[in-house]
Write a protein that holds these residues in place. Structure first.
Motif, PDB file in Angstrom:
ATOM      1  N   PRO A  95       0.804  -1.225   0.000  1.00 54.65           N
ATOM      2  CA  PRO A  95       0.000   0.000   0.000  1.00 54.65           C
ATOM      3  C   PRO A  95       0.835   1.273   0.000  1.00 54.65           C
ATOM      4  O   PRO A  95       0.528   2.222  -0.725  1.00 54.65           O
ATOM      5  N   LEU A  96       1.911   1.315   0.799  1.00 56.94           N
ATOM      6  CA  LEU A  96       2.721   2.528   0.859  1.00 56.94           C
ATOM      7  C   LEU A  96       3.375   2.826  -0.483  1.00 56.94           C
ATOM      8  O   LEU A  96       3.479   3.986  -0.898  1.00 56.94           O
ATOM      9  N   THR A  97       3.789   1.774  -1.203  1.00 57.16           N
ATOM     10  CA  THR A  97       4.392   1.967  -2.523  1.00 57.16           C
ATOM     11  C   THR A  97       3.400   2.614  -3.475  1.00 57.16           C
ATOM     12  O   THR A  97       3.724   3.559  -4.205  1.00 57.16           O
ATOM     13  N   ALA A 179       5.634   7.457   7.822  1.00 57.37           N
ATOM     14  CA  ALA A 179       5.930   7.454   6.396  1.00 57.37           C
ATOM     15  C   ALA A 179       4.640   7.424   5.576  1.00 57.37           C
ATOM     16  O   ALA A 179       4.529   8.090   4.541  1.00 57.37           O
ATOM     17  N   LEU A 180       3.663   6.666   6.042  1.00 54.83           N
ATOM     18  CA  LEU A 180       2.381   6.598   5.342  1.00 54.83           C
ATOM     19  C   LEU A 180       1.679   7.951   5.385  1.00 54.83           C
ATOM     20  O   LEU A 180       1.126   8.411   4.380  1.00 54.83           O
ATOM     21  N   ALA A 181       1.695   8.609   6.547  1.00 55.23           N
ATOM     22  CA  ALA A 181       1.070   9.931   6.666  1.00 55.23           C
ATOM     23  C   ALA A 181       1.741  10.933   5.749  1.00 55.23           C
ATOM     24  O   ALA A 181       1.078  11.779   5.133  1.00 55.23           O
ATOM     25  N   ALA A 182       3.065  10.864   5.637  1.00 56.49           N
ATOM     26  CA  ALA A 182       3.799  11.808   4.791  1.00 56.49           C
ATOM     27  C   ALA A 182       3.553  11.550   3.313  1.00 56.49           C
ATOM     28  O   ALA A 182       3.569  12.485   2.500  1.00 56.49           O
ATOM     29  N   ALA A 183       3.302  10.297   2.926  1.00 63.20           N
ATOM     30  CA  ALA A 183       3.147   9.947   1.514  1.00 63.20           C
ATOM     31  C   ALA A 183       1.725  10.142   1.007  1.00 63.20           C
ATOM     32  O   ALA A 183       1.506  10.193  -0.196  1.00 63.20           O
TER      33      ALA A 183
END
Length: 293
Positions: A95-97, A179-183
């Motif tokens: 998901p993050l990708t 990292a997820l919040a930033a992306a």
């Protein structure tokens, strides 16, 4: 904690044959990464469903105790194969990708973690001294052990056990959440649950899943023997209001800036406040080492 730990207090690593085999398995796991598909196949076979025409139906008929026994006990010093199976039609990419590439639904996001995800670890896995910590780091992270020891010095975390707990908590939960919040392509809000239980249980810190009874207003589900206090009610009221506003309006309310505002993170406690440096820069260091997104 996210899973049961094998055997309660376990001995520290020793240089015997068994520990060398463990070290070899860990080295293999570091090279290949998590293997949830293979681990799942092993569980299916262990409960006798591997040869069935409909293995899902077979699994649904297996008693819960048998499934738990097939999974086995979680050993922090063994390779971990917990996680989604990535690469099929259901989940073609991490998901993050996909989010970082802009190829994800444009929806607001509320994401976070707990301040001491592995808070009970020092009680379950005692780490006697710095030498023992270095040995465990070597087993888990190989050549990165020295860099991680410098990034999580025991003197800064209250001892070698809490230092290991901080590393595992940030690497596994806190840093990926940030990292997820930033992306996220749309406004995102991030939090760090920092409230602790009252009395002796406060020594466990804000451990994994502790926030769940608070956000659902179900304080009767606090750990056995822990009675809810006025402080618990206050934290629960804040979370239910913020989470409810987010569900209704797409934002958790005034006074909670979006994560894009300098990396703002809401620390959830009896005195909620935002900060931009909950990890003191350690997440960036872990990312540079290739251990987090």
């Amino acid at each position: 904690m996210p899973a049961r730990l094998a055997g309660g207090r376990r001995p520290l690593p020793r240089g015997d044959r068994a520990e060398r085999r463990r070290s070899e398995r860990l080295a293999d796991a570091r090279r290949s990464g998590p293997r949830p598909a293979a681990a799942g196949a092993e569980i299916v076979a262990a409960v006798g469903c591997a040869g069935e025409a409909d293995p899902l139906a077979c699994l649904r008929a297996v008693p819960a105790d048998a499934l738990v026994a097939a999974v086995g006990e979680f050993d922090l010093l063994e390779p971990v194969s917990i996680g989604p199976v990535v690469g099929d039609a259901l989940l073609p990419e991490q998901p993050l990708t996909r989010i970082a590439a802009g190829d994800a639904p444009a929806v607001p996001l509320l994401v976070g973690a707990n301040a001491q995800e592995f808070g009970p670890l020092p009680e379950v896995l005692p780490v006697a001294d710095e030498a023992a910590l270095k040995a465990i780091l070597g087993l888990l992270f190989g050549e990165l052990a020295e860099a991680l020891f410098e990034l999580y010095p025991p003197a800064s975390f209250g001892g070698p056990g809490p230092a290991l707990a901080a590393l595992l908590g940030e690497r596994t939960f806190v840093c990926p959440a940030l990292a997820l919040a930033a992306a996220a392509p749309q406004p995102s809000w991030s939090y760090l649950f920092a409230h602790t239980l009252a009395g002796e249980a406060s020594a466990l810190g804000s451990f994994h899943a502790l926030e769940v009874p608070y956000v659902f207003g179900n304080l009767d589900a606090l750990p056995e023997g822990v009675a809810a206090t006025a402080a618990d009610e206050q934290v629960s009221a804040f979370m239910r209001d913020a989470w409810g506003r987010f569900a209704r309006e797409g934002a958790p309310g005034e006074g909670w800036p979006a994560h894009a505002s300098g990396g703002a993170v809401m620390q959830v406690s009896t005195s909620p406040a935002t900060t931009a440096d909950v990890d003191a820069g350690r997440c960036a260091e872990l990312a540079a080492l290739g251990l987090t997104p």
